[in-house]
Design a protein around this motif. Sequence first.
Motif, PDB file in Angstrom:
ATOM      1  N   ARG A  43       1.098  -2.561 -10.303  1.00 52.48           N
ATOM      2  CA  ARG A  43       1.510  -3.903  -9.881  1.00 52.48           C
ATOM      3  C   ARG A  43       0.382  -4.679  -9.229  1.00 52.48           C
ATOM      4  NH1 ARG A  43       7.596  -3.801  -7.426  1.00 52.48           N
ATOM      5  NH2 ARG A  43       8.612  -3.187  -9.352  1.00 52.48           N
ATOM      6  N   ARG A  44      -0.451  -4.003  -8.528  1.00 47.77           N
ATOM      7  CA  ARG A  44      -1.518  -4.675  -7.788  1.00 47.77           C
ATOM      8  C   ARG A  44      -2.811  -4.768  -8.595  1.00 47.77           C
ATOM      9  NH1 ARG A  44       0.923  -7.220  -3.635  1.00 47.77           N
ATOM     10  NH2 ARG A  44       2.361  -5.815  -2.631  1.00 47.77           N
ATOM     11  N   PHE A  45      -2.784  -4.233  -9.803  1.00 50.10           N
ATOM     12  CA  PHE A  45      -3.964  -4.255 -10.660  1.00 50.10           C
ATOM     13  C   PHE A  45      -5.186  -3.680  -9.952  1.00 50.10           C
ATOM     14  CE2 PHE A  45      -1.177  -7.717 -11.985  1.00 50.10           C
ATOM     15  CZ  PHE A  45      -0.856  -7.261 -13.250  1.00 50.10           C
ATOM     16  N   ASN A  46      -4.938  -2.610  -9.227  1.00 49.43           N
ATOM     17  CA  ASN A  46      -6.030  -1.936  -8.535  1.00 49.43           C
ATOM     18  C   ASN A  46      -6.884  -1.175  -9.535  1.00 49.43           C
ATOM     19  OD1 ASN A  46      -5.532  -2.520  -5.720  1.00 49.43           O
ATOM     20  ND2 ASN A  46      -3.625  -1.405  -6.023  1.00 49.43           N
ATOM     21  N   SER A  47      -8.058  -0.850  -9.111  1.00 44.73           N
ATOM     22  CA  SER A  47      -8.961  -0.121  -9.992  1.00 44.73           C
ATOM     23  C   SER A  47      -8.460   1.302 -10.205  1.00 44.73           C
ATOM     24  CB  SER A  47     -10.370  -0.082  -9.391  1.00 44.73           C
ATOM     25  OG  SER A  47     -10.395   0.809  -8.295  1.00 44.73           O
ATOM     26  N   ILE A  48      -8.938   1.896 -11.256  1.00 44.80           N
ATOM     27  CA  ILE A  48      -8.601   3.276 -11.547  1.00 44.80           C
ATOM     28  C   ILE A  48      -9.098   4.187 -10.429  1.00 44.80           C
ATOM     29  CG2 ILE A  48     -10.653   3.790 -12.927  1.00 44.80           C
ATOM     30  CD1 ILE A  48      -7.105   4.899 -13.825  1.00 44.80           C
ATOM     31  N   ASN A  49     -10.171   3.781  -9.758  1.00 46.95           N
ATOM     32  CA  ASN A  49     -10.695   4.573  -8.647  1.00 46.95           C
ATOM     33  C   ASN A  49      -9.707   4.626  -7.486  1.00 46.95           C
ATOM     34  OD1 ASN A  49     -13.078   5.181  -9.968  1.00 46.95           O
ATOM     35  ND2 ASN A  49     -14.158   3.415  -9.127  1.00 46.95           N
ATOM     36  N   THR A  50      -8.983   3.538  -7.263  1.00 43.15           N
ATOM     37  CA  THR A  50      -7.965   3.525  -6.209  1.00 43.15           C
ATOM     38  C   THR A  50      -6.890   4.548  -6.530  1.00 43.15           C
ATOM     39  OG1 THR A  50      -8.354   1.200  -5.723  1.00 43.15           O
ATOM     40  CG2 THR A  50      -6.248   2.115  -5.012  1.00 43.15           C
ATOM     41  N   ARG A  51      -6.430   4.542  -7.774  1.00 43.45           N
ATOM     42  CA  ARG A  51      -5.399   5.486  -8.196  1.00 43.45           C
ATOM     43  C   ARG A  51      -5.914   6.916  -8.081  1.00 43.45           C
ATOM     44  NH1 ARG A  51      -3.268   8.690 -11.820  1.00 43.45           N
ATOM     45  NH2 ARG A  51      -1.050   8.573 -12.267  1.00 43.45           N
ATOM     46  N   HIS A  52      -7.120   7.158  -8.560  1.00 45.12           N
ATOM     47  CA  HIS A  52      -7.678   8.509  -8.507  1.00 45.12           C
ATOM     48  C   HIS A  52      -7.812   8.988  -7.063  1.00 45.12           C
ATOM     49  CE1 HIS A  52      -9.237   9.167 -12.762  1.00 45.12           C
ATOM     50  NE2 HIS A  52      -8.533   8.056 -12.790  1.00 45.12           N
ATOM     51  N   GLY A  53      -8.222   8.113  -6.170  1.00 45.19           N
ATOM     52  CA  GLY A  53      -8.352   8.480  -4.762  1.00 45.19           C
ATOM     53  C   GLY A  53      -7.017   8.849  -4.147  1.00 45.19           C
ATOM     54  N   LEU A  54      -5.992   8.048  -4.443  1.00 47.31           N
ATOM     55  CA  LEU A  54      -4.660   8.333  -3.909  1.00 47.31           C
ATOM     56  C   LEU A  54      -4.108   9.634  -4.486  1.00 47.31           C
ATOM     57  CD1 LEU A  54      -3.155   4.739  -4.007  1.00 47.31           C
ATOM     58  CD2 LEU A  54      -3.645   6.084  -1.956  1.00 47.31           C
ATOM     59  N   VAL A  55      -4.283   9.832  -5.773  1.00 48.28           N
ATOM     60  CA  VAL A  55      -3.791  11.053  -6.418  1.00 48.28           C
ATOM     61  C   VAL A  55      -4.532  12.271  -5.871  1.00 48.28           C
ATOM     62  CG1 VAL A  55      -3.625  12.305  -8.611  1.00 48.28           C
ATOM     63  CG2 VAL A  55      -2.956   9.901  -8.496  1.00 48.28           C
ATOM     64  N   MET A 100       0.842  -1.183   0.000  1.00 44.39           N
ATOM     65  CA  MET A 100       0.000   0.000   0.000  1.00 44.39           C
ATOM     66  C   MET A 100       0.881   1.239   0.000  1.00 44.39           C
ATOM     67  SD  MET A 100      -3.163   0.952   0.233  1.00 44.39           S
ATOM     68  CE  MET A 100      -4.054   2.442   0.456  1.00 44.39           C
ATOM     69  N   VAL A 101       0.416   2.264  -0.628  1.00 47.03           N
ATOM     70  CA  VAL A 101       1.120   3.536  -0.649  1.00 47.03           C
ATOM     71  C   VAL A 101       0.840   4.252   0.669  1.00 47.03           C
ATOM     72  CG1 VAL A 101       1.259   5.771  -1.784  1.00 47.03           C
ATOM     73  CG2 VAL A 101       0.964   3.714  -3.151  1.00 47.03           C
ATOM     74  N   ASN A 102       1.895   4.698   1.320  1.00 47.95           N
ATOM     75  CA  ASN A 102       1.752   5.343   2.618  1.00 47.95           C
ATOM     76  C   ASN A 102       1.872   6.862   2.449  1.00 47.95           C
ATOM     77  OD1 ASN A 102       1.736   6.155   5.238  1.00 47.95           O
ATOM     78  ND2 ASN A 102       3.337   4.756   5.923  1.00 47.95           N
ATOM     79  N   LEU A 103       0.736   7.531   2.343  1.00 46.33           N
ATOM     80  CA  LEU A 103       0.757   8.977   2.187  1.00 46.33           C
ATOM     81  C   LEU A 103       1.099   9.696   3.494  1.00 46.33           C
ATOM     82  CD1 LEU A 103      -2.193   9.615  -0.281  1.00 46.33           C
ATOM     83  CD2 LEU A 103       0.254   9.585  -0.753  1.00 46.33           C
ATOM     84  N   ALA A 104       1.105   8.979   4.602  1.00 43.83           N
ATOM     85  CA  ALA A 104       1.519   9.580   5.872  1.00 43.83           C
ATOM     86  C   ALA A 104       2.994   9.983   5.804  1.00 43.83           C
ATOM     87  CB  ALA A 104       1.274   8.629   7.033  1.00 43.83           C
ATOM     88  N   GLU A 105       3.803   9.175   5.137  1.00 44.04           N
ATOM     89  CA  GLU A 105       5.214   9.519   4.959  1.00 44.04           C
ATOM     90  C   GLU A 105       5.356  10.770   4.108  1.00 44.04           C
ATOM     91  OE1 GLU A 105       7.331   6.150   3.417  1.00 44.04           O
ATOM     92  OE2 GLU A 105       6.582   4.837   4.993  1.00 44.04           O
ATOM     93  N   THR A 106       4.536  10.866   3.091  1.00 46.92           N
ATOM     94  CA  THR A 106       4.547  12.042   2.225  1.00 46.92           C
ATOM     95  C   THR A 106       4.131  13.273   3.015  1.00 46.92           C
ATOM     96  OG1 THR A 106       4.026  10.666   0.313  1.00 46.92           O
ATOM     97  CG2 THR A 106       3.583  13.026   0.110  1.00 46.92           C
ATOM     98  N   LYS A 107       3.115  13.123   3.837  1.00 43.14           N
ATOM     99  CA  LYS A 107       2.646  14.237   4.664  1.00 43.14           C
ATOM    100  C   LYS A 107       3.756  14.704   5.599  1.00 43.14           C
ATOM    101  CE  LYS A 107      -1.111  15.633   7.727  1.00 43.14           C
ATOM    102  NZ  LYS A 107      -2.354  15.213   8.373  1.00 43.14           N
ATOM    103  N   ARG A 108       4.473  13.760   6.202  1.00 43.39           N
ATOM    104  CA  ARG A 108       5.578  14.123   7.092  1.00 43.39           C
ATOM    105  C   ARG A 108       6.680  14.854   6.328  1.00 43.39           C
ATOM    106  NH1 ARG A 108       4.193   9.312   9.644  1.00 43.39           N
ATOM    107  NH2 ARG A 108       5.599   8.061   8.378  1.00 43.39           N
ATOM    108  N   ALA A 109       6.980  14.396   5.115  1.00 42.63           N
ATOM    109  CA  ALA A 109       8.014  15.053   4.318  1.00 42.63           C
ATOM    110  C   ALA A 109       7.603  16.483   3.973  1.00 42.63           C
ATOM    111  CB  ALA A 109       8.281  14.254   3.036  1.00 42.63           C
ATOM    112  N   TYR A 110       6.337  16.666   3.583  1.00 42.05           N
ATOM    113  CA  TYR A 110       5.835  18.010   3.318  1.00 42.05           C
ATOM    114  C   TYR A 110       5.941  18.874   4.565  1.00 42.05           C
ATOM    115  CZ  TYR A 110       3.561  16.982  -1.214  1.00 42.05           C
ATOM    116  OH  TYR A 110       3.291  16.679  -2.517  1.00 42.05           O
ATOM    117  N   GLN A 111       5.516  18.343   5.703  1.00 41.05           N
ATOM    118  CA  GLN A 111       5.514  19.112   6.940  1.00 41.05           C
ATOM    119  C   GLN A 111       6.923  19.502   7.348  1.00 41.05           C
ATOM    120  OE1 GLN A 111       2.484  20.126   8.268  1.00 41.05           O
ATOM    121  NE2 GLN A 111       3.917  21.566   9.194  1.00 41.05           N
TER     122      GLN A 111
END
Length: 90
Positions: free
Chosen positions: A57-69, A1-12
């Motif tokens: 890689r995980r063949f997730n739906s386009i909705n998963t990608r759109h939500g993360l983006v 899973m993509v961990n956006l918490a790490e991204t948030k910490r980097a931004y902060q």
Amino acid sequence: MVNLAETKRAYQQIVDEWQRMLDGGGLGTAQQLAAAERRLDAVRKSAMRAIDEYTSRRFNSINTRHGLVDKLDRLHSHALTELTSGGRHP
């Protein structure tokens, strides 16, 4: 899973460093601001690569990608707003 918490910490961290510089009496030149913005952009680019890799890689739906983006875009926008306003937002 993509961990956006790490991204948030980097931004902060970038925003906090900028704020400490301003709080210390620094004026923050246009070059320094541009450098901080480039760092924010680099964090976003790295997170986008991770999202693309995860969703392909995980063949997730386009909705998963759109939500993360969408979440990433909101984090990026918030960090950029904090940086350019020179202050913290609640």
